[in-house]
Enzyme design. Structure first.
Site, PDB file in Angstrom:
ATOM      1  N   CYS A  32      -7.454  -5.943  -1.354  1.00 27.73           N
ATOM      2  CA  CYS A  32      -6.572  -7.114  -1.230  1.00 27.73           C
ATOM      3  C   CYS A  32      -6.167  -7.341   0.229  1.00 27.73           C
ATOM      4  CB  CYS A  32      -5.347  -6.913  -2.114  1.00 27.73           C
ATOM      5  SG  CYS A  32      -4.004  -8.069  -1.824  1.00 27.73           S
ATOM      6  N   CYS A  35      -2.367  -7.701   0.884  1.00 28.77           N
ATOM      7  CA  CYS A  35      -1.733  -6.380   0.746  1.00 28.77           C
ATOM      8  C   CYS A  35      -1.777  -5.628   2.074  1.00 28.77           C
ATOM      9  CB  CYS A  35      -2.440  -5.555  -0.326  1.00 28.77           C
ATOM     10  SG  CYS A  35      -2.398  -6.262  -1.991  1.00 28.77           S
TER      11      CYS A  35
END
Length: 321
Positions: A32, A35
């Protein structure tokens, strides 16, 4: 060295929820991009605000901990959930550093304020260790509610417009009637079923039930529990028909005199010889006061002694039929 805890199992996370007043959880994935972008900010907050047993920052890899991700309905990464006294307080979906920082710092300030009040002896009733209790502890026993496996809690016939099982086990003082999410209320009738698994086997001396429902003559409002059945060492919650057919370890009928008028708490004294090696409890509220069709519970505390830690799934120790 990072103060952030990498979660390796549901048991580890459950232990942290029970031992730390505030837990900030970062649900992320290695693949991600957002993230990775917000990760340095999260680490900075962790470095600044982490306090042992007070504020704990954790990271949860959704690919490795799929059960936790499903349990908290994680649909996008990153997702940040802030827990206060094991109860979900904030849910932040997406990489929003300003919102995350503001939410965490507000909770940290609140935690510091409450800790100061606890040190001054304010806002507590029969408490120890900063945890609210509705009744005095009996000599020789302690509050063992911190041994509850929060992730395994279950409720049947509860109104989702109100609180959850995790709120019942919360260590903070009940808020009264202003916050409907602060208490649990039954749904279609007065019966309510609660499953409480533990992280260790316990000797249980009593259960403290707090209910701020005080008008059994008002059929439109929920009332306090009256008839309670208690079962032990079940591997899962019972269905209502199953509970009716099973032999309870103990049945208790409460009357007006059993409720403390100051804390609205009833102490359920147990036949301790039957509650020696308890890995789980099922509380079945069979009947409420008066003619009300709903029952309300604000808090539950479990009083007794801790035993050996469990490892793995709950196994039935002995039949209570």
């Amino acid at each position: 060295m990072s103060k952030t805890v990498q979660i390796q199992s549901t048991t580890q996370f459950s232990n942290l929820l029970s031992s730390s007043s505030i837990v900030v959880a970062d649900f992320y994935a290695d693949w991600c991009g957002p993230c990775k972008q917000i990760a340095p900010i999260y680490e900075q907050l962790s470095a600044q605000l982490s306090k042992p047993n007070k504020i704990t920052f954790v990271k949860i890899d959704v690919d490795r901990q799929q059960d936790l991700a499903r349990s908290y309905n994680i649909r996008a990464m990153p997702t940040f959930i802030v827990f206060k006294n094991a109860r979900q307080a904030e849910f932040i979906e997406g990489a929003d550093p300003k919102k995350l920082s503001a939410v965490v710092k507000d909770l940290a300030n609140e935690a510091n304020r409450l800790n100061s009040e606890d040190a001054d002896g304010a806002g507590q009733s029969g408490s120890s260790g900063g945890t609210w209790l509705g009744a005095e502890l009996p000599r020789g026993y302690v509050d063992v509610t911190n041994q509850v496996d929060f992730l395994g809690l279950e409720l049947l016939n509860w109104d989702s417009d109100h609180g959850s099982a995790r709120g019942l086990i919360s260590g903070d003082k009940p808020k009264g009637h202003d916050d409907p999410k602060d208490w649990v209320e039954s749904d279609t009738d007065e019966q309510l079923m609660l499953y409480i698994p533990f992280q260790s086997t316990l000797k249980i001396q009593s259960i403290h039930l707090t209910s701020l429902a005080q008008n059994p003559d008002d059929e439109e409002k929920p009332s306090r529990p009256k008839h309670v059945k208690i079962y032990t060492n079940r591997p899962h919650i019972l269905g209502f028909d199953e509970a009716e057919d099973a032999q309870a370890v103990q049945e208790i009928t409460l009357s007006e005199k059993d409720w403390d008028p100051k804390t609205n708490t009833a102490k359920l004294d147990l036949r301790i010889v039957k509650f020696q090696n308890v890995s789980s409890l099922v509380l079945f509220i069979v009947e409420s006061e008066g003619d009300n069709e709903k029952v309300r519970i604000d808090r539950i505390r479990v009083i007794g002694e801790s035993g050996e830690k469990r490892d793995g799934k709950i196994e039935k120790i002995a039949s209570d039929d």
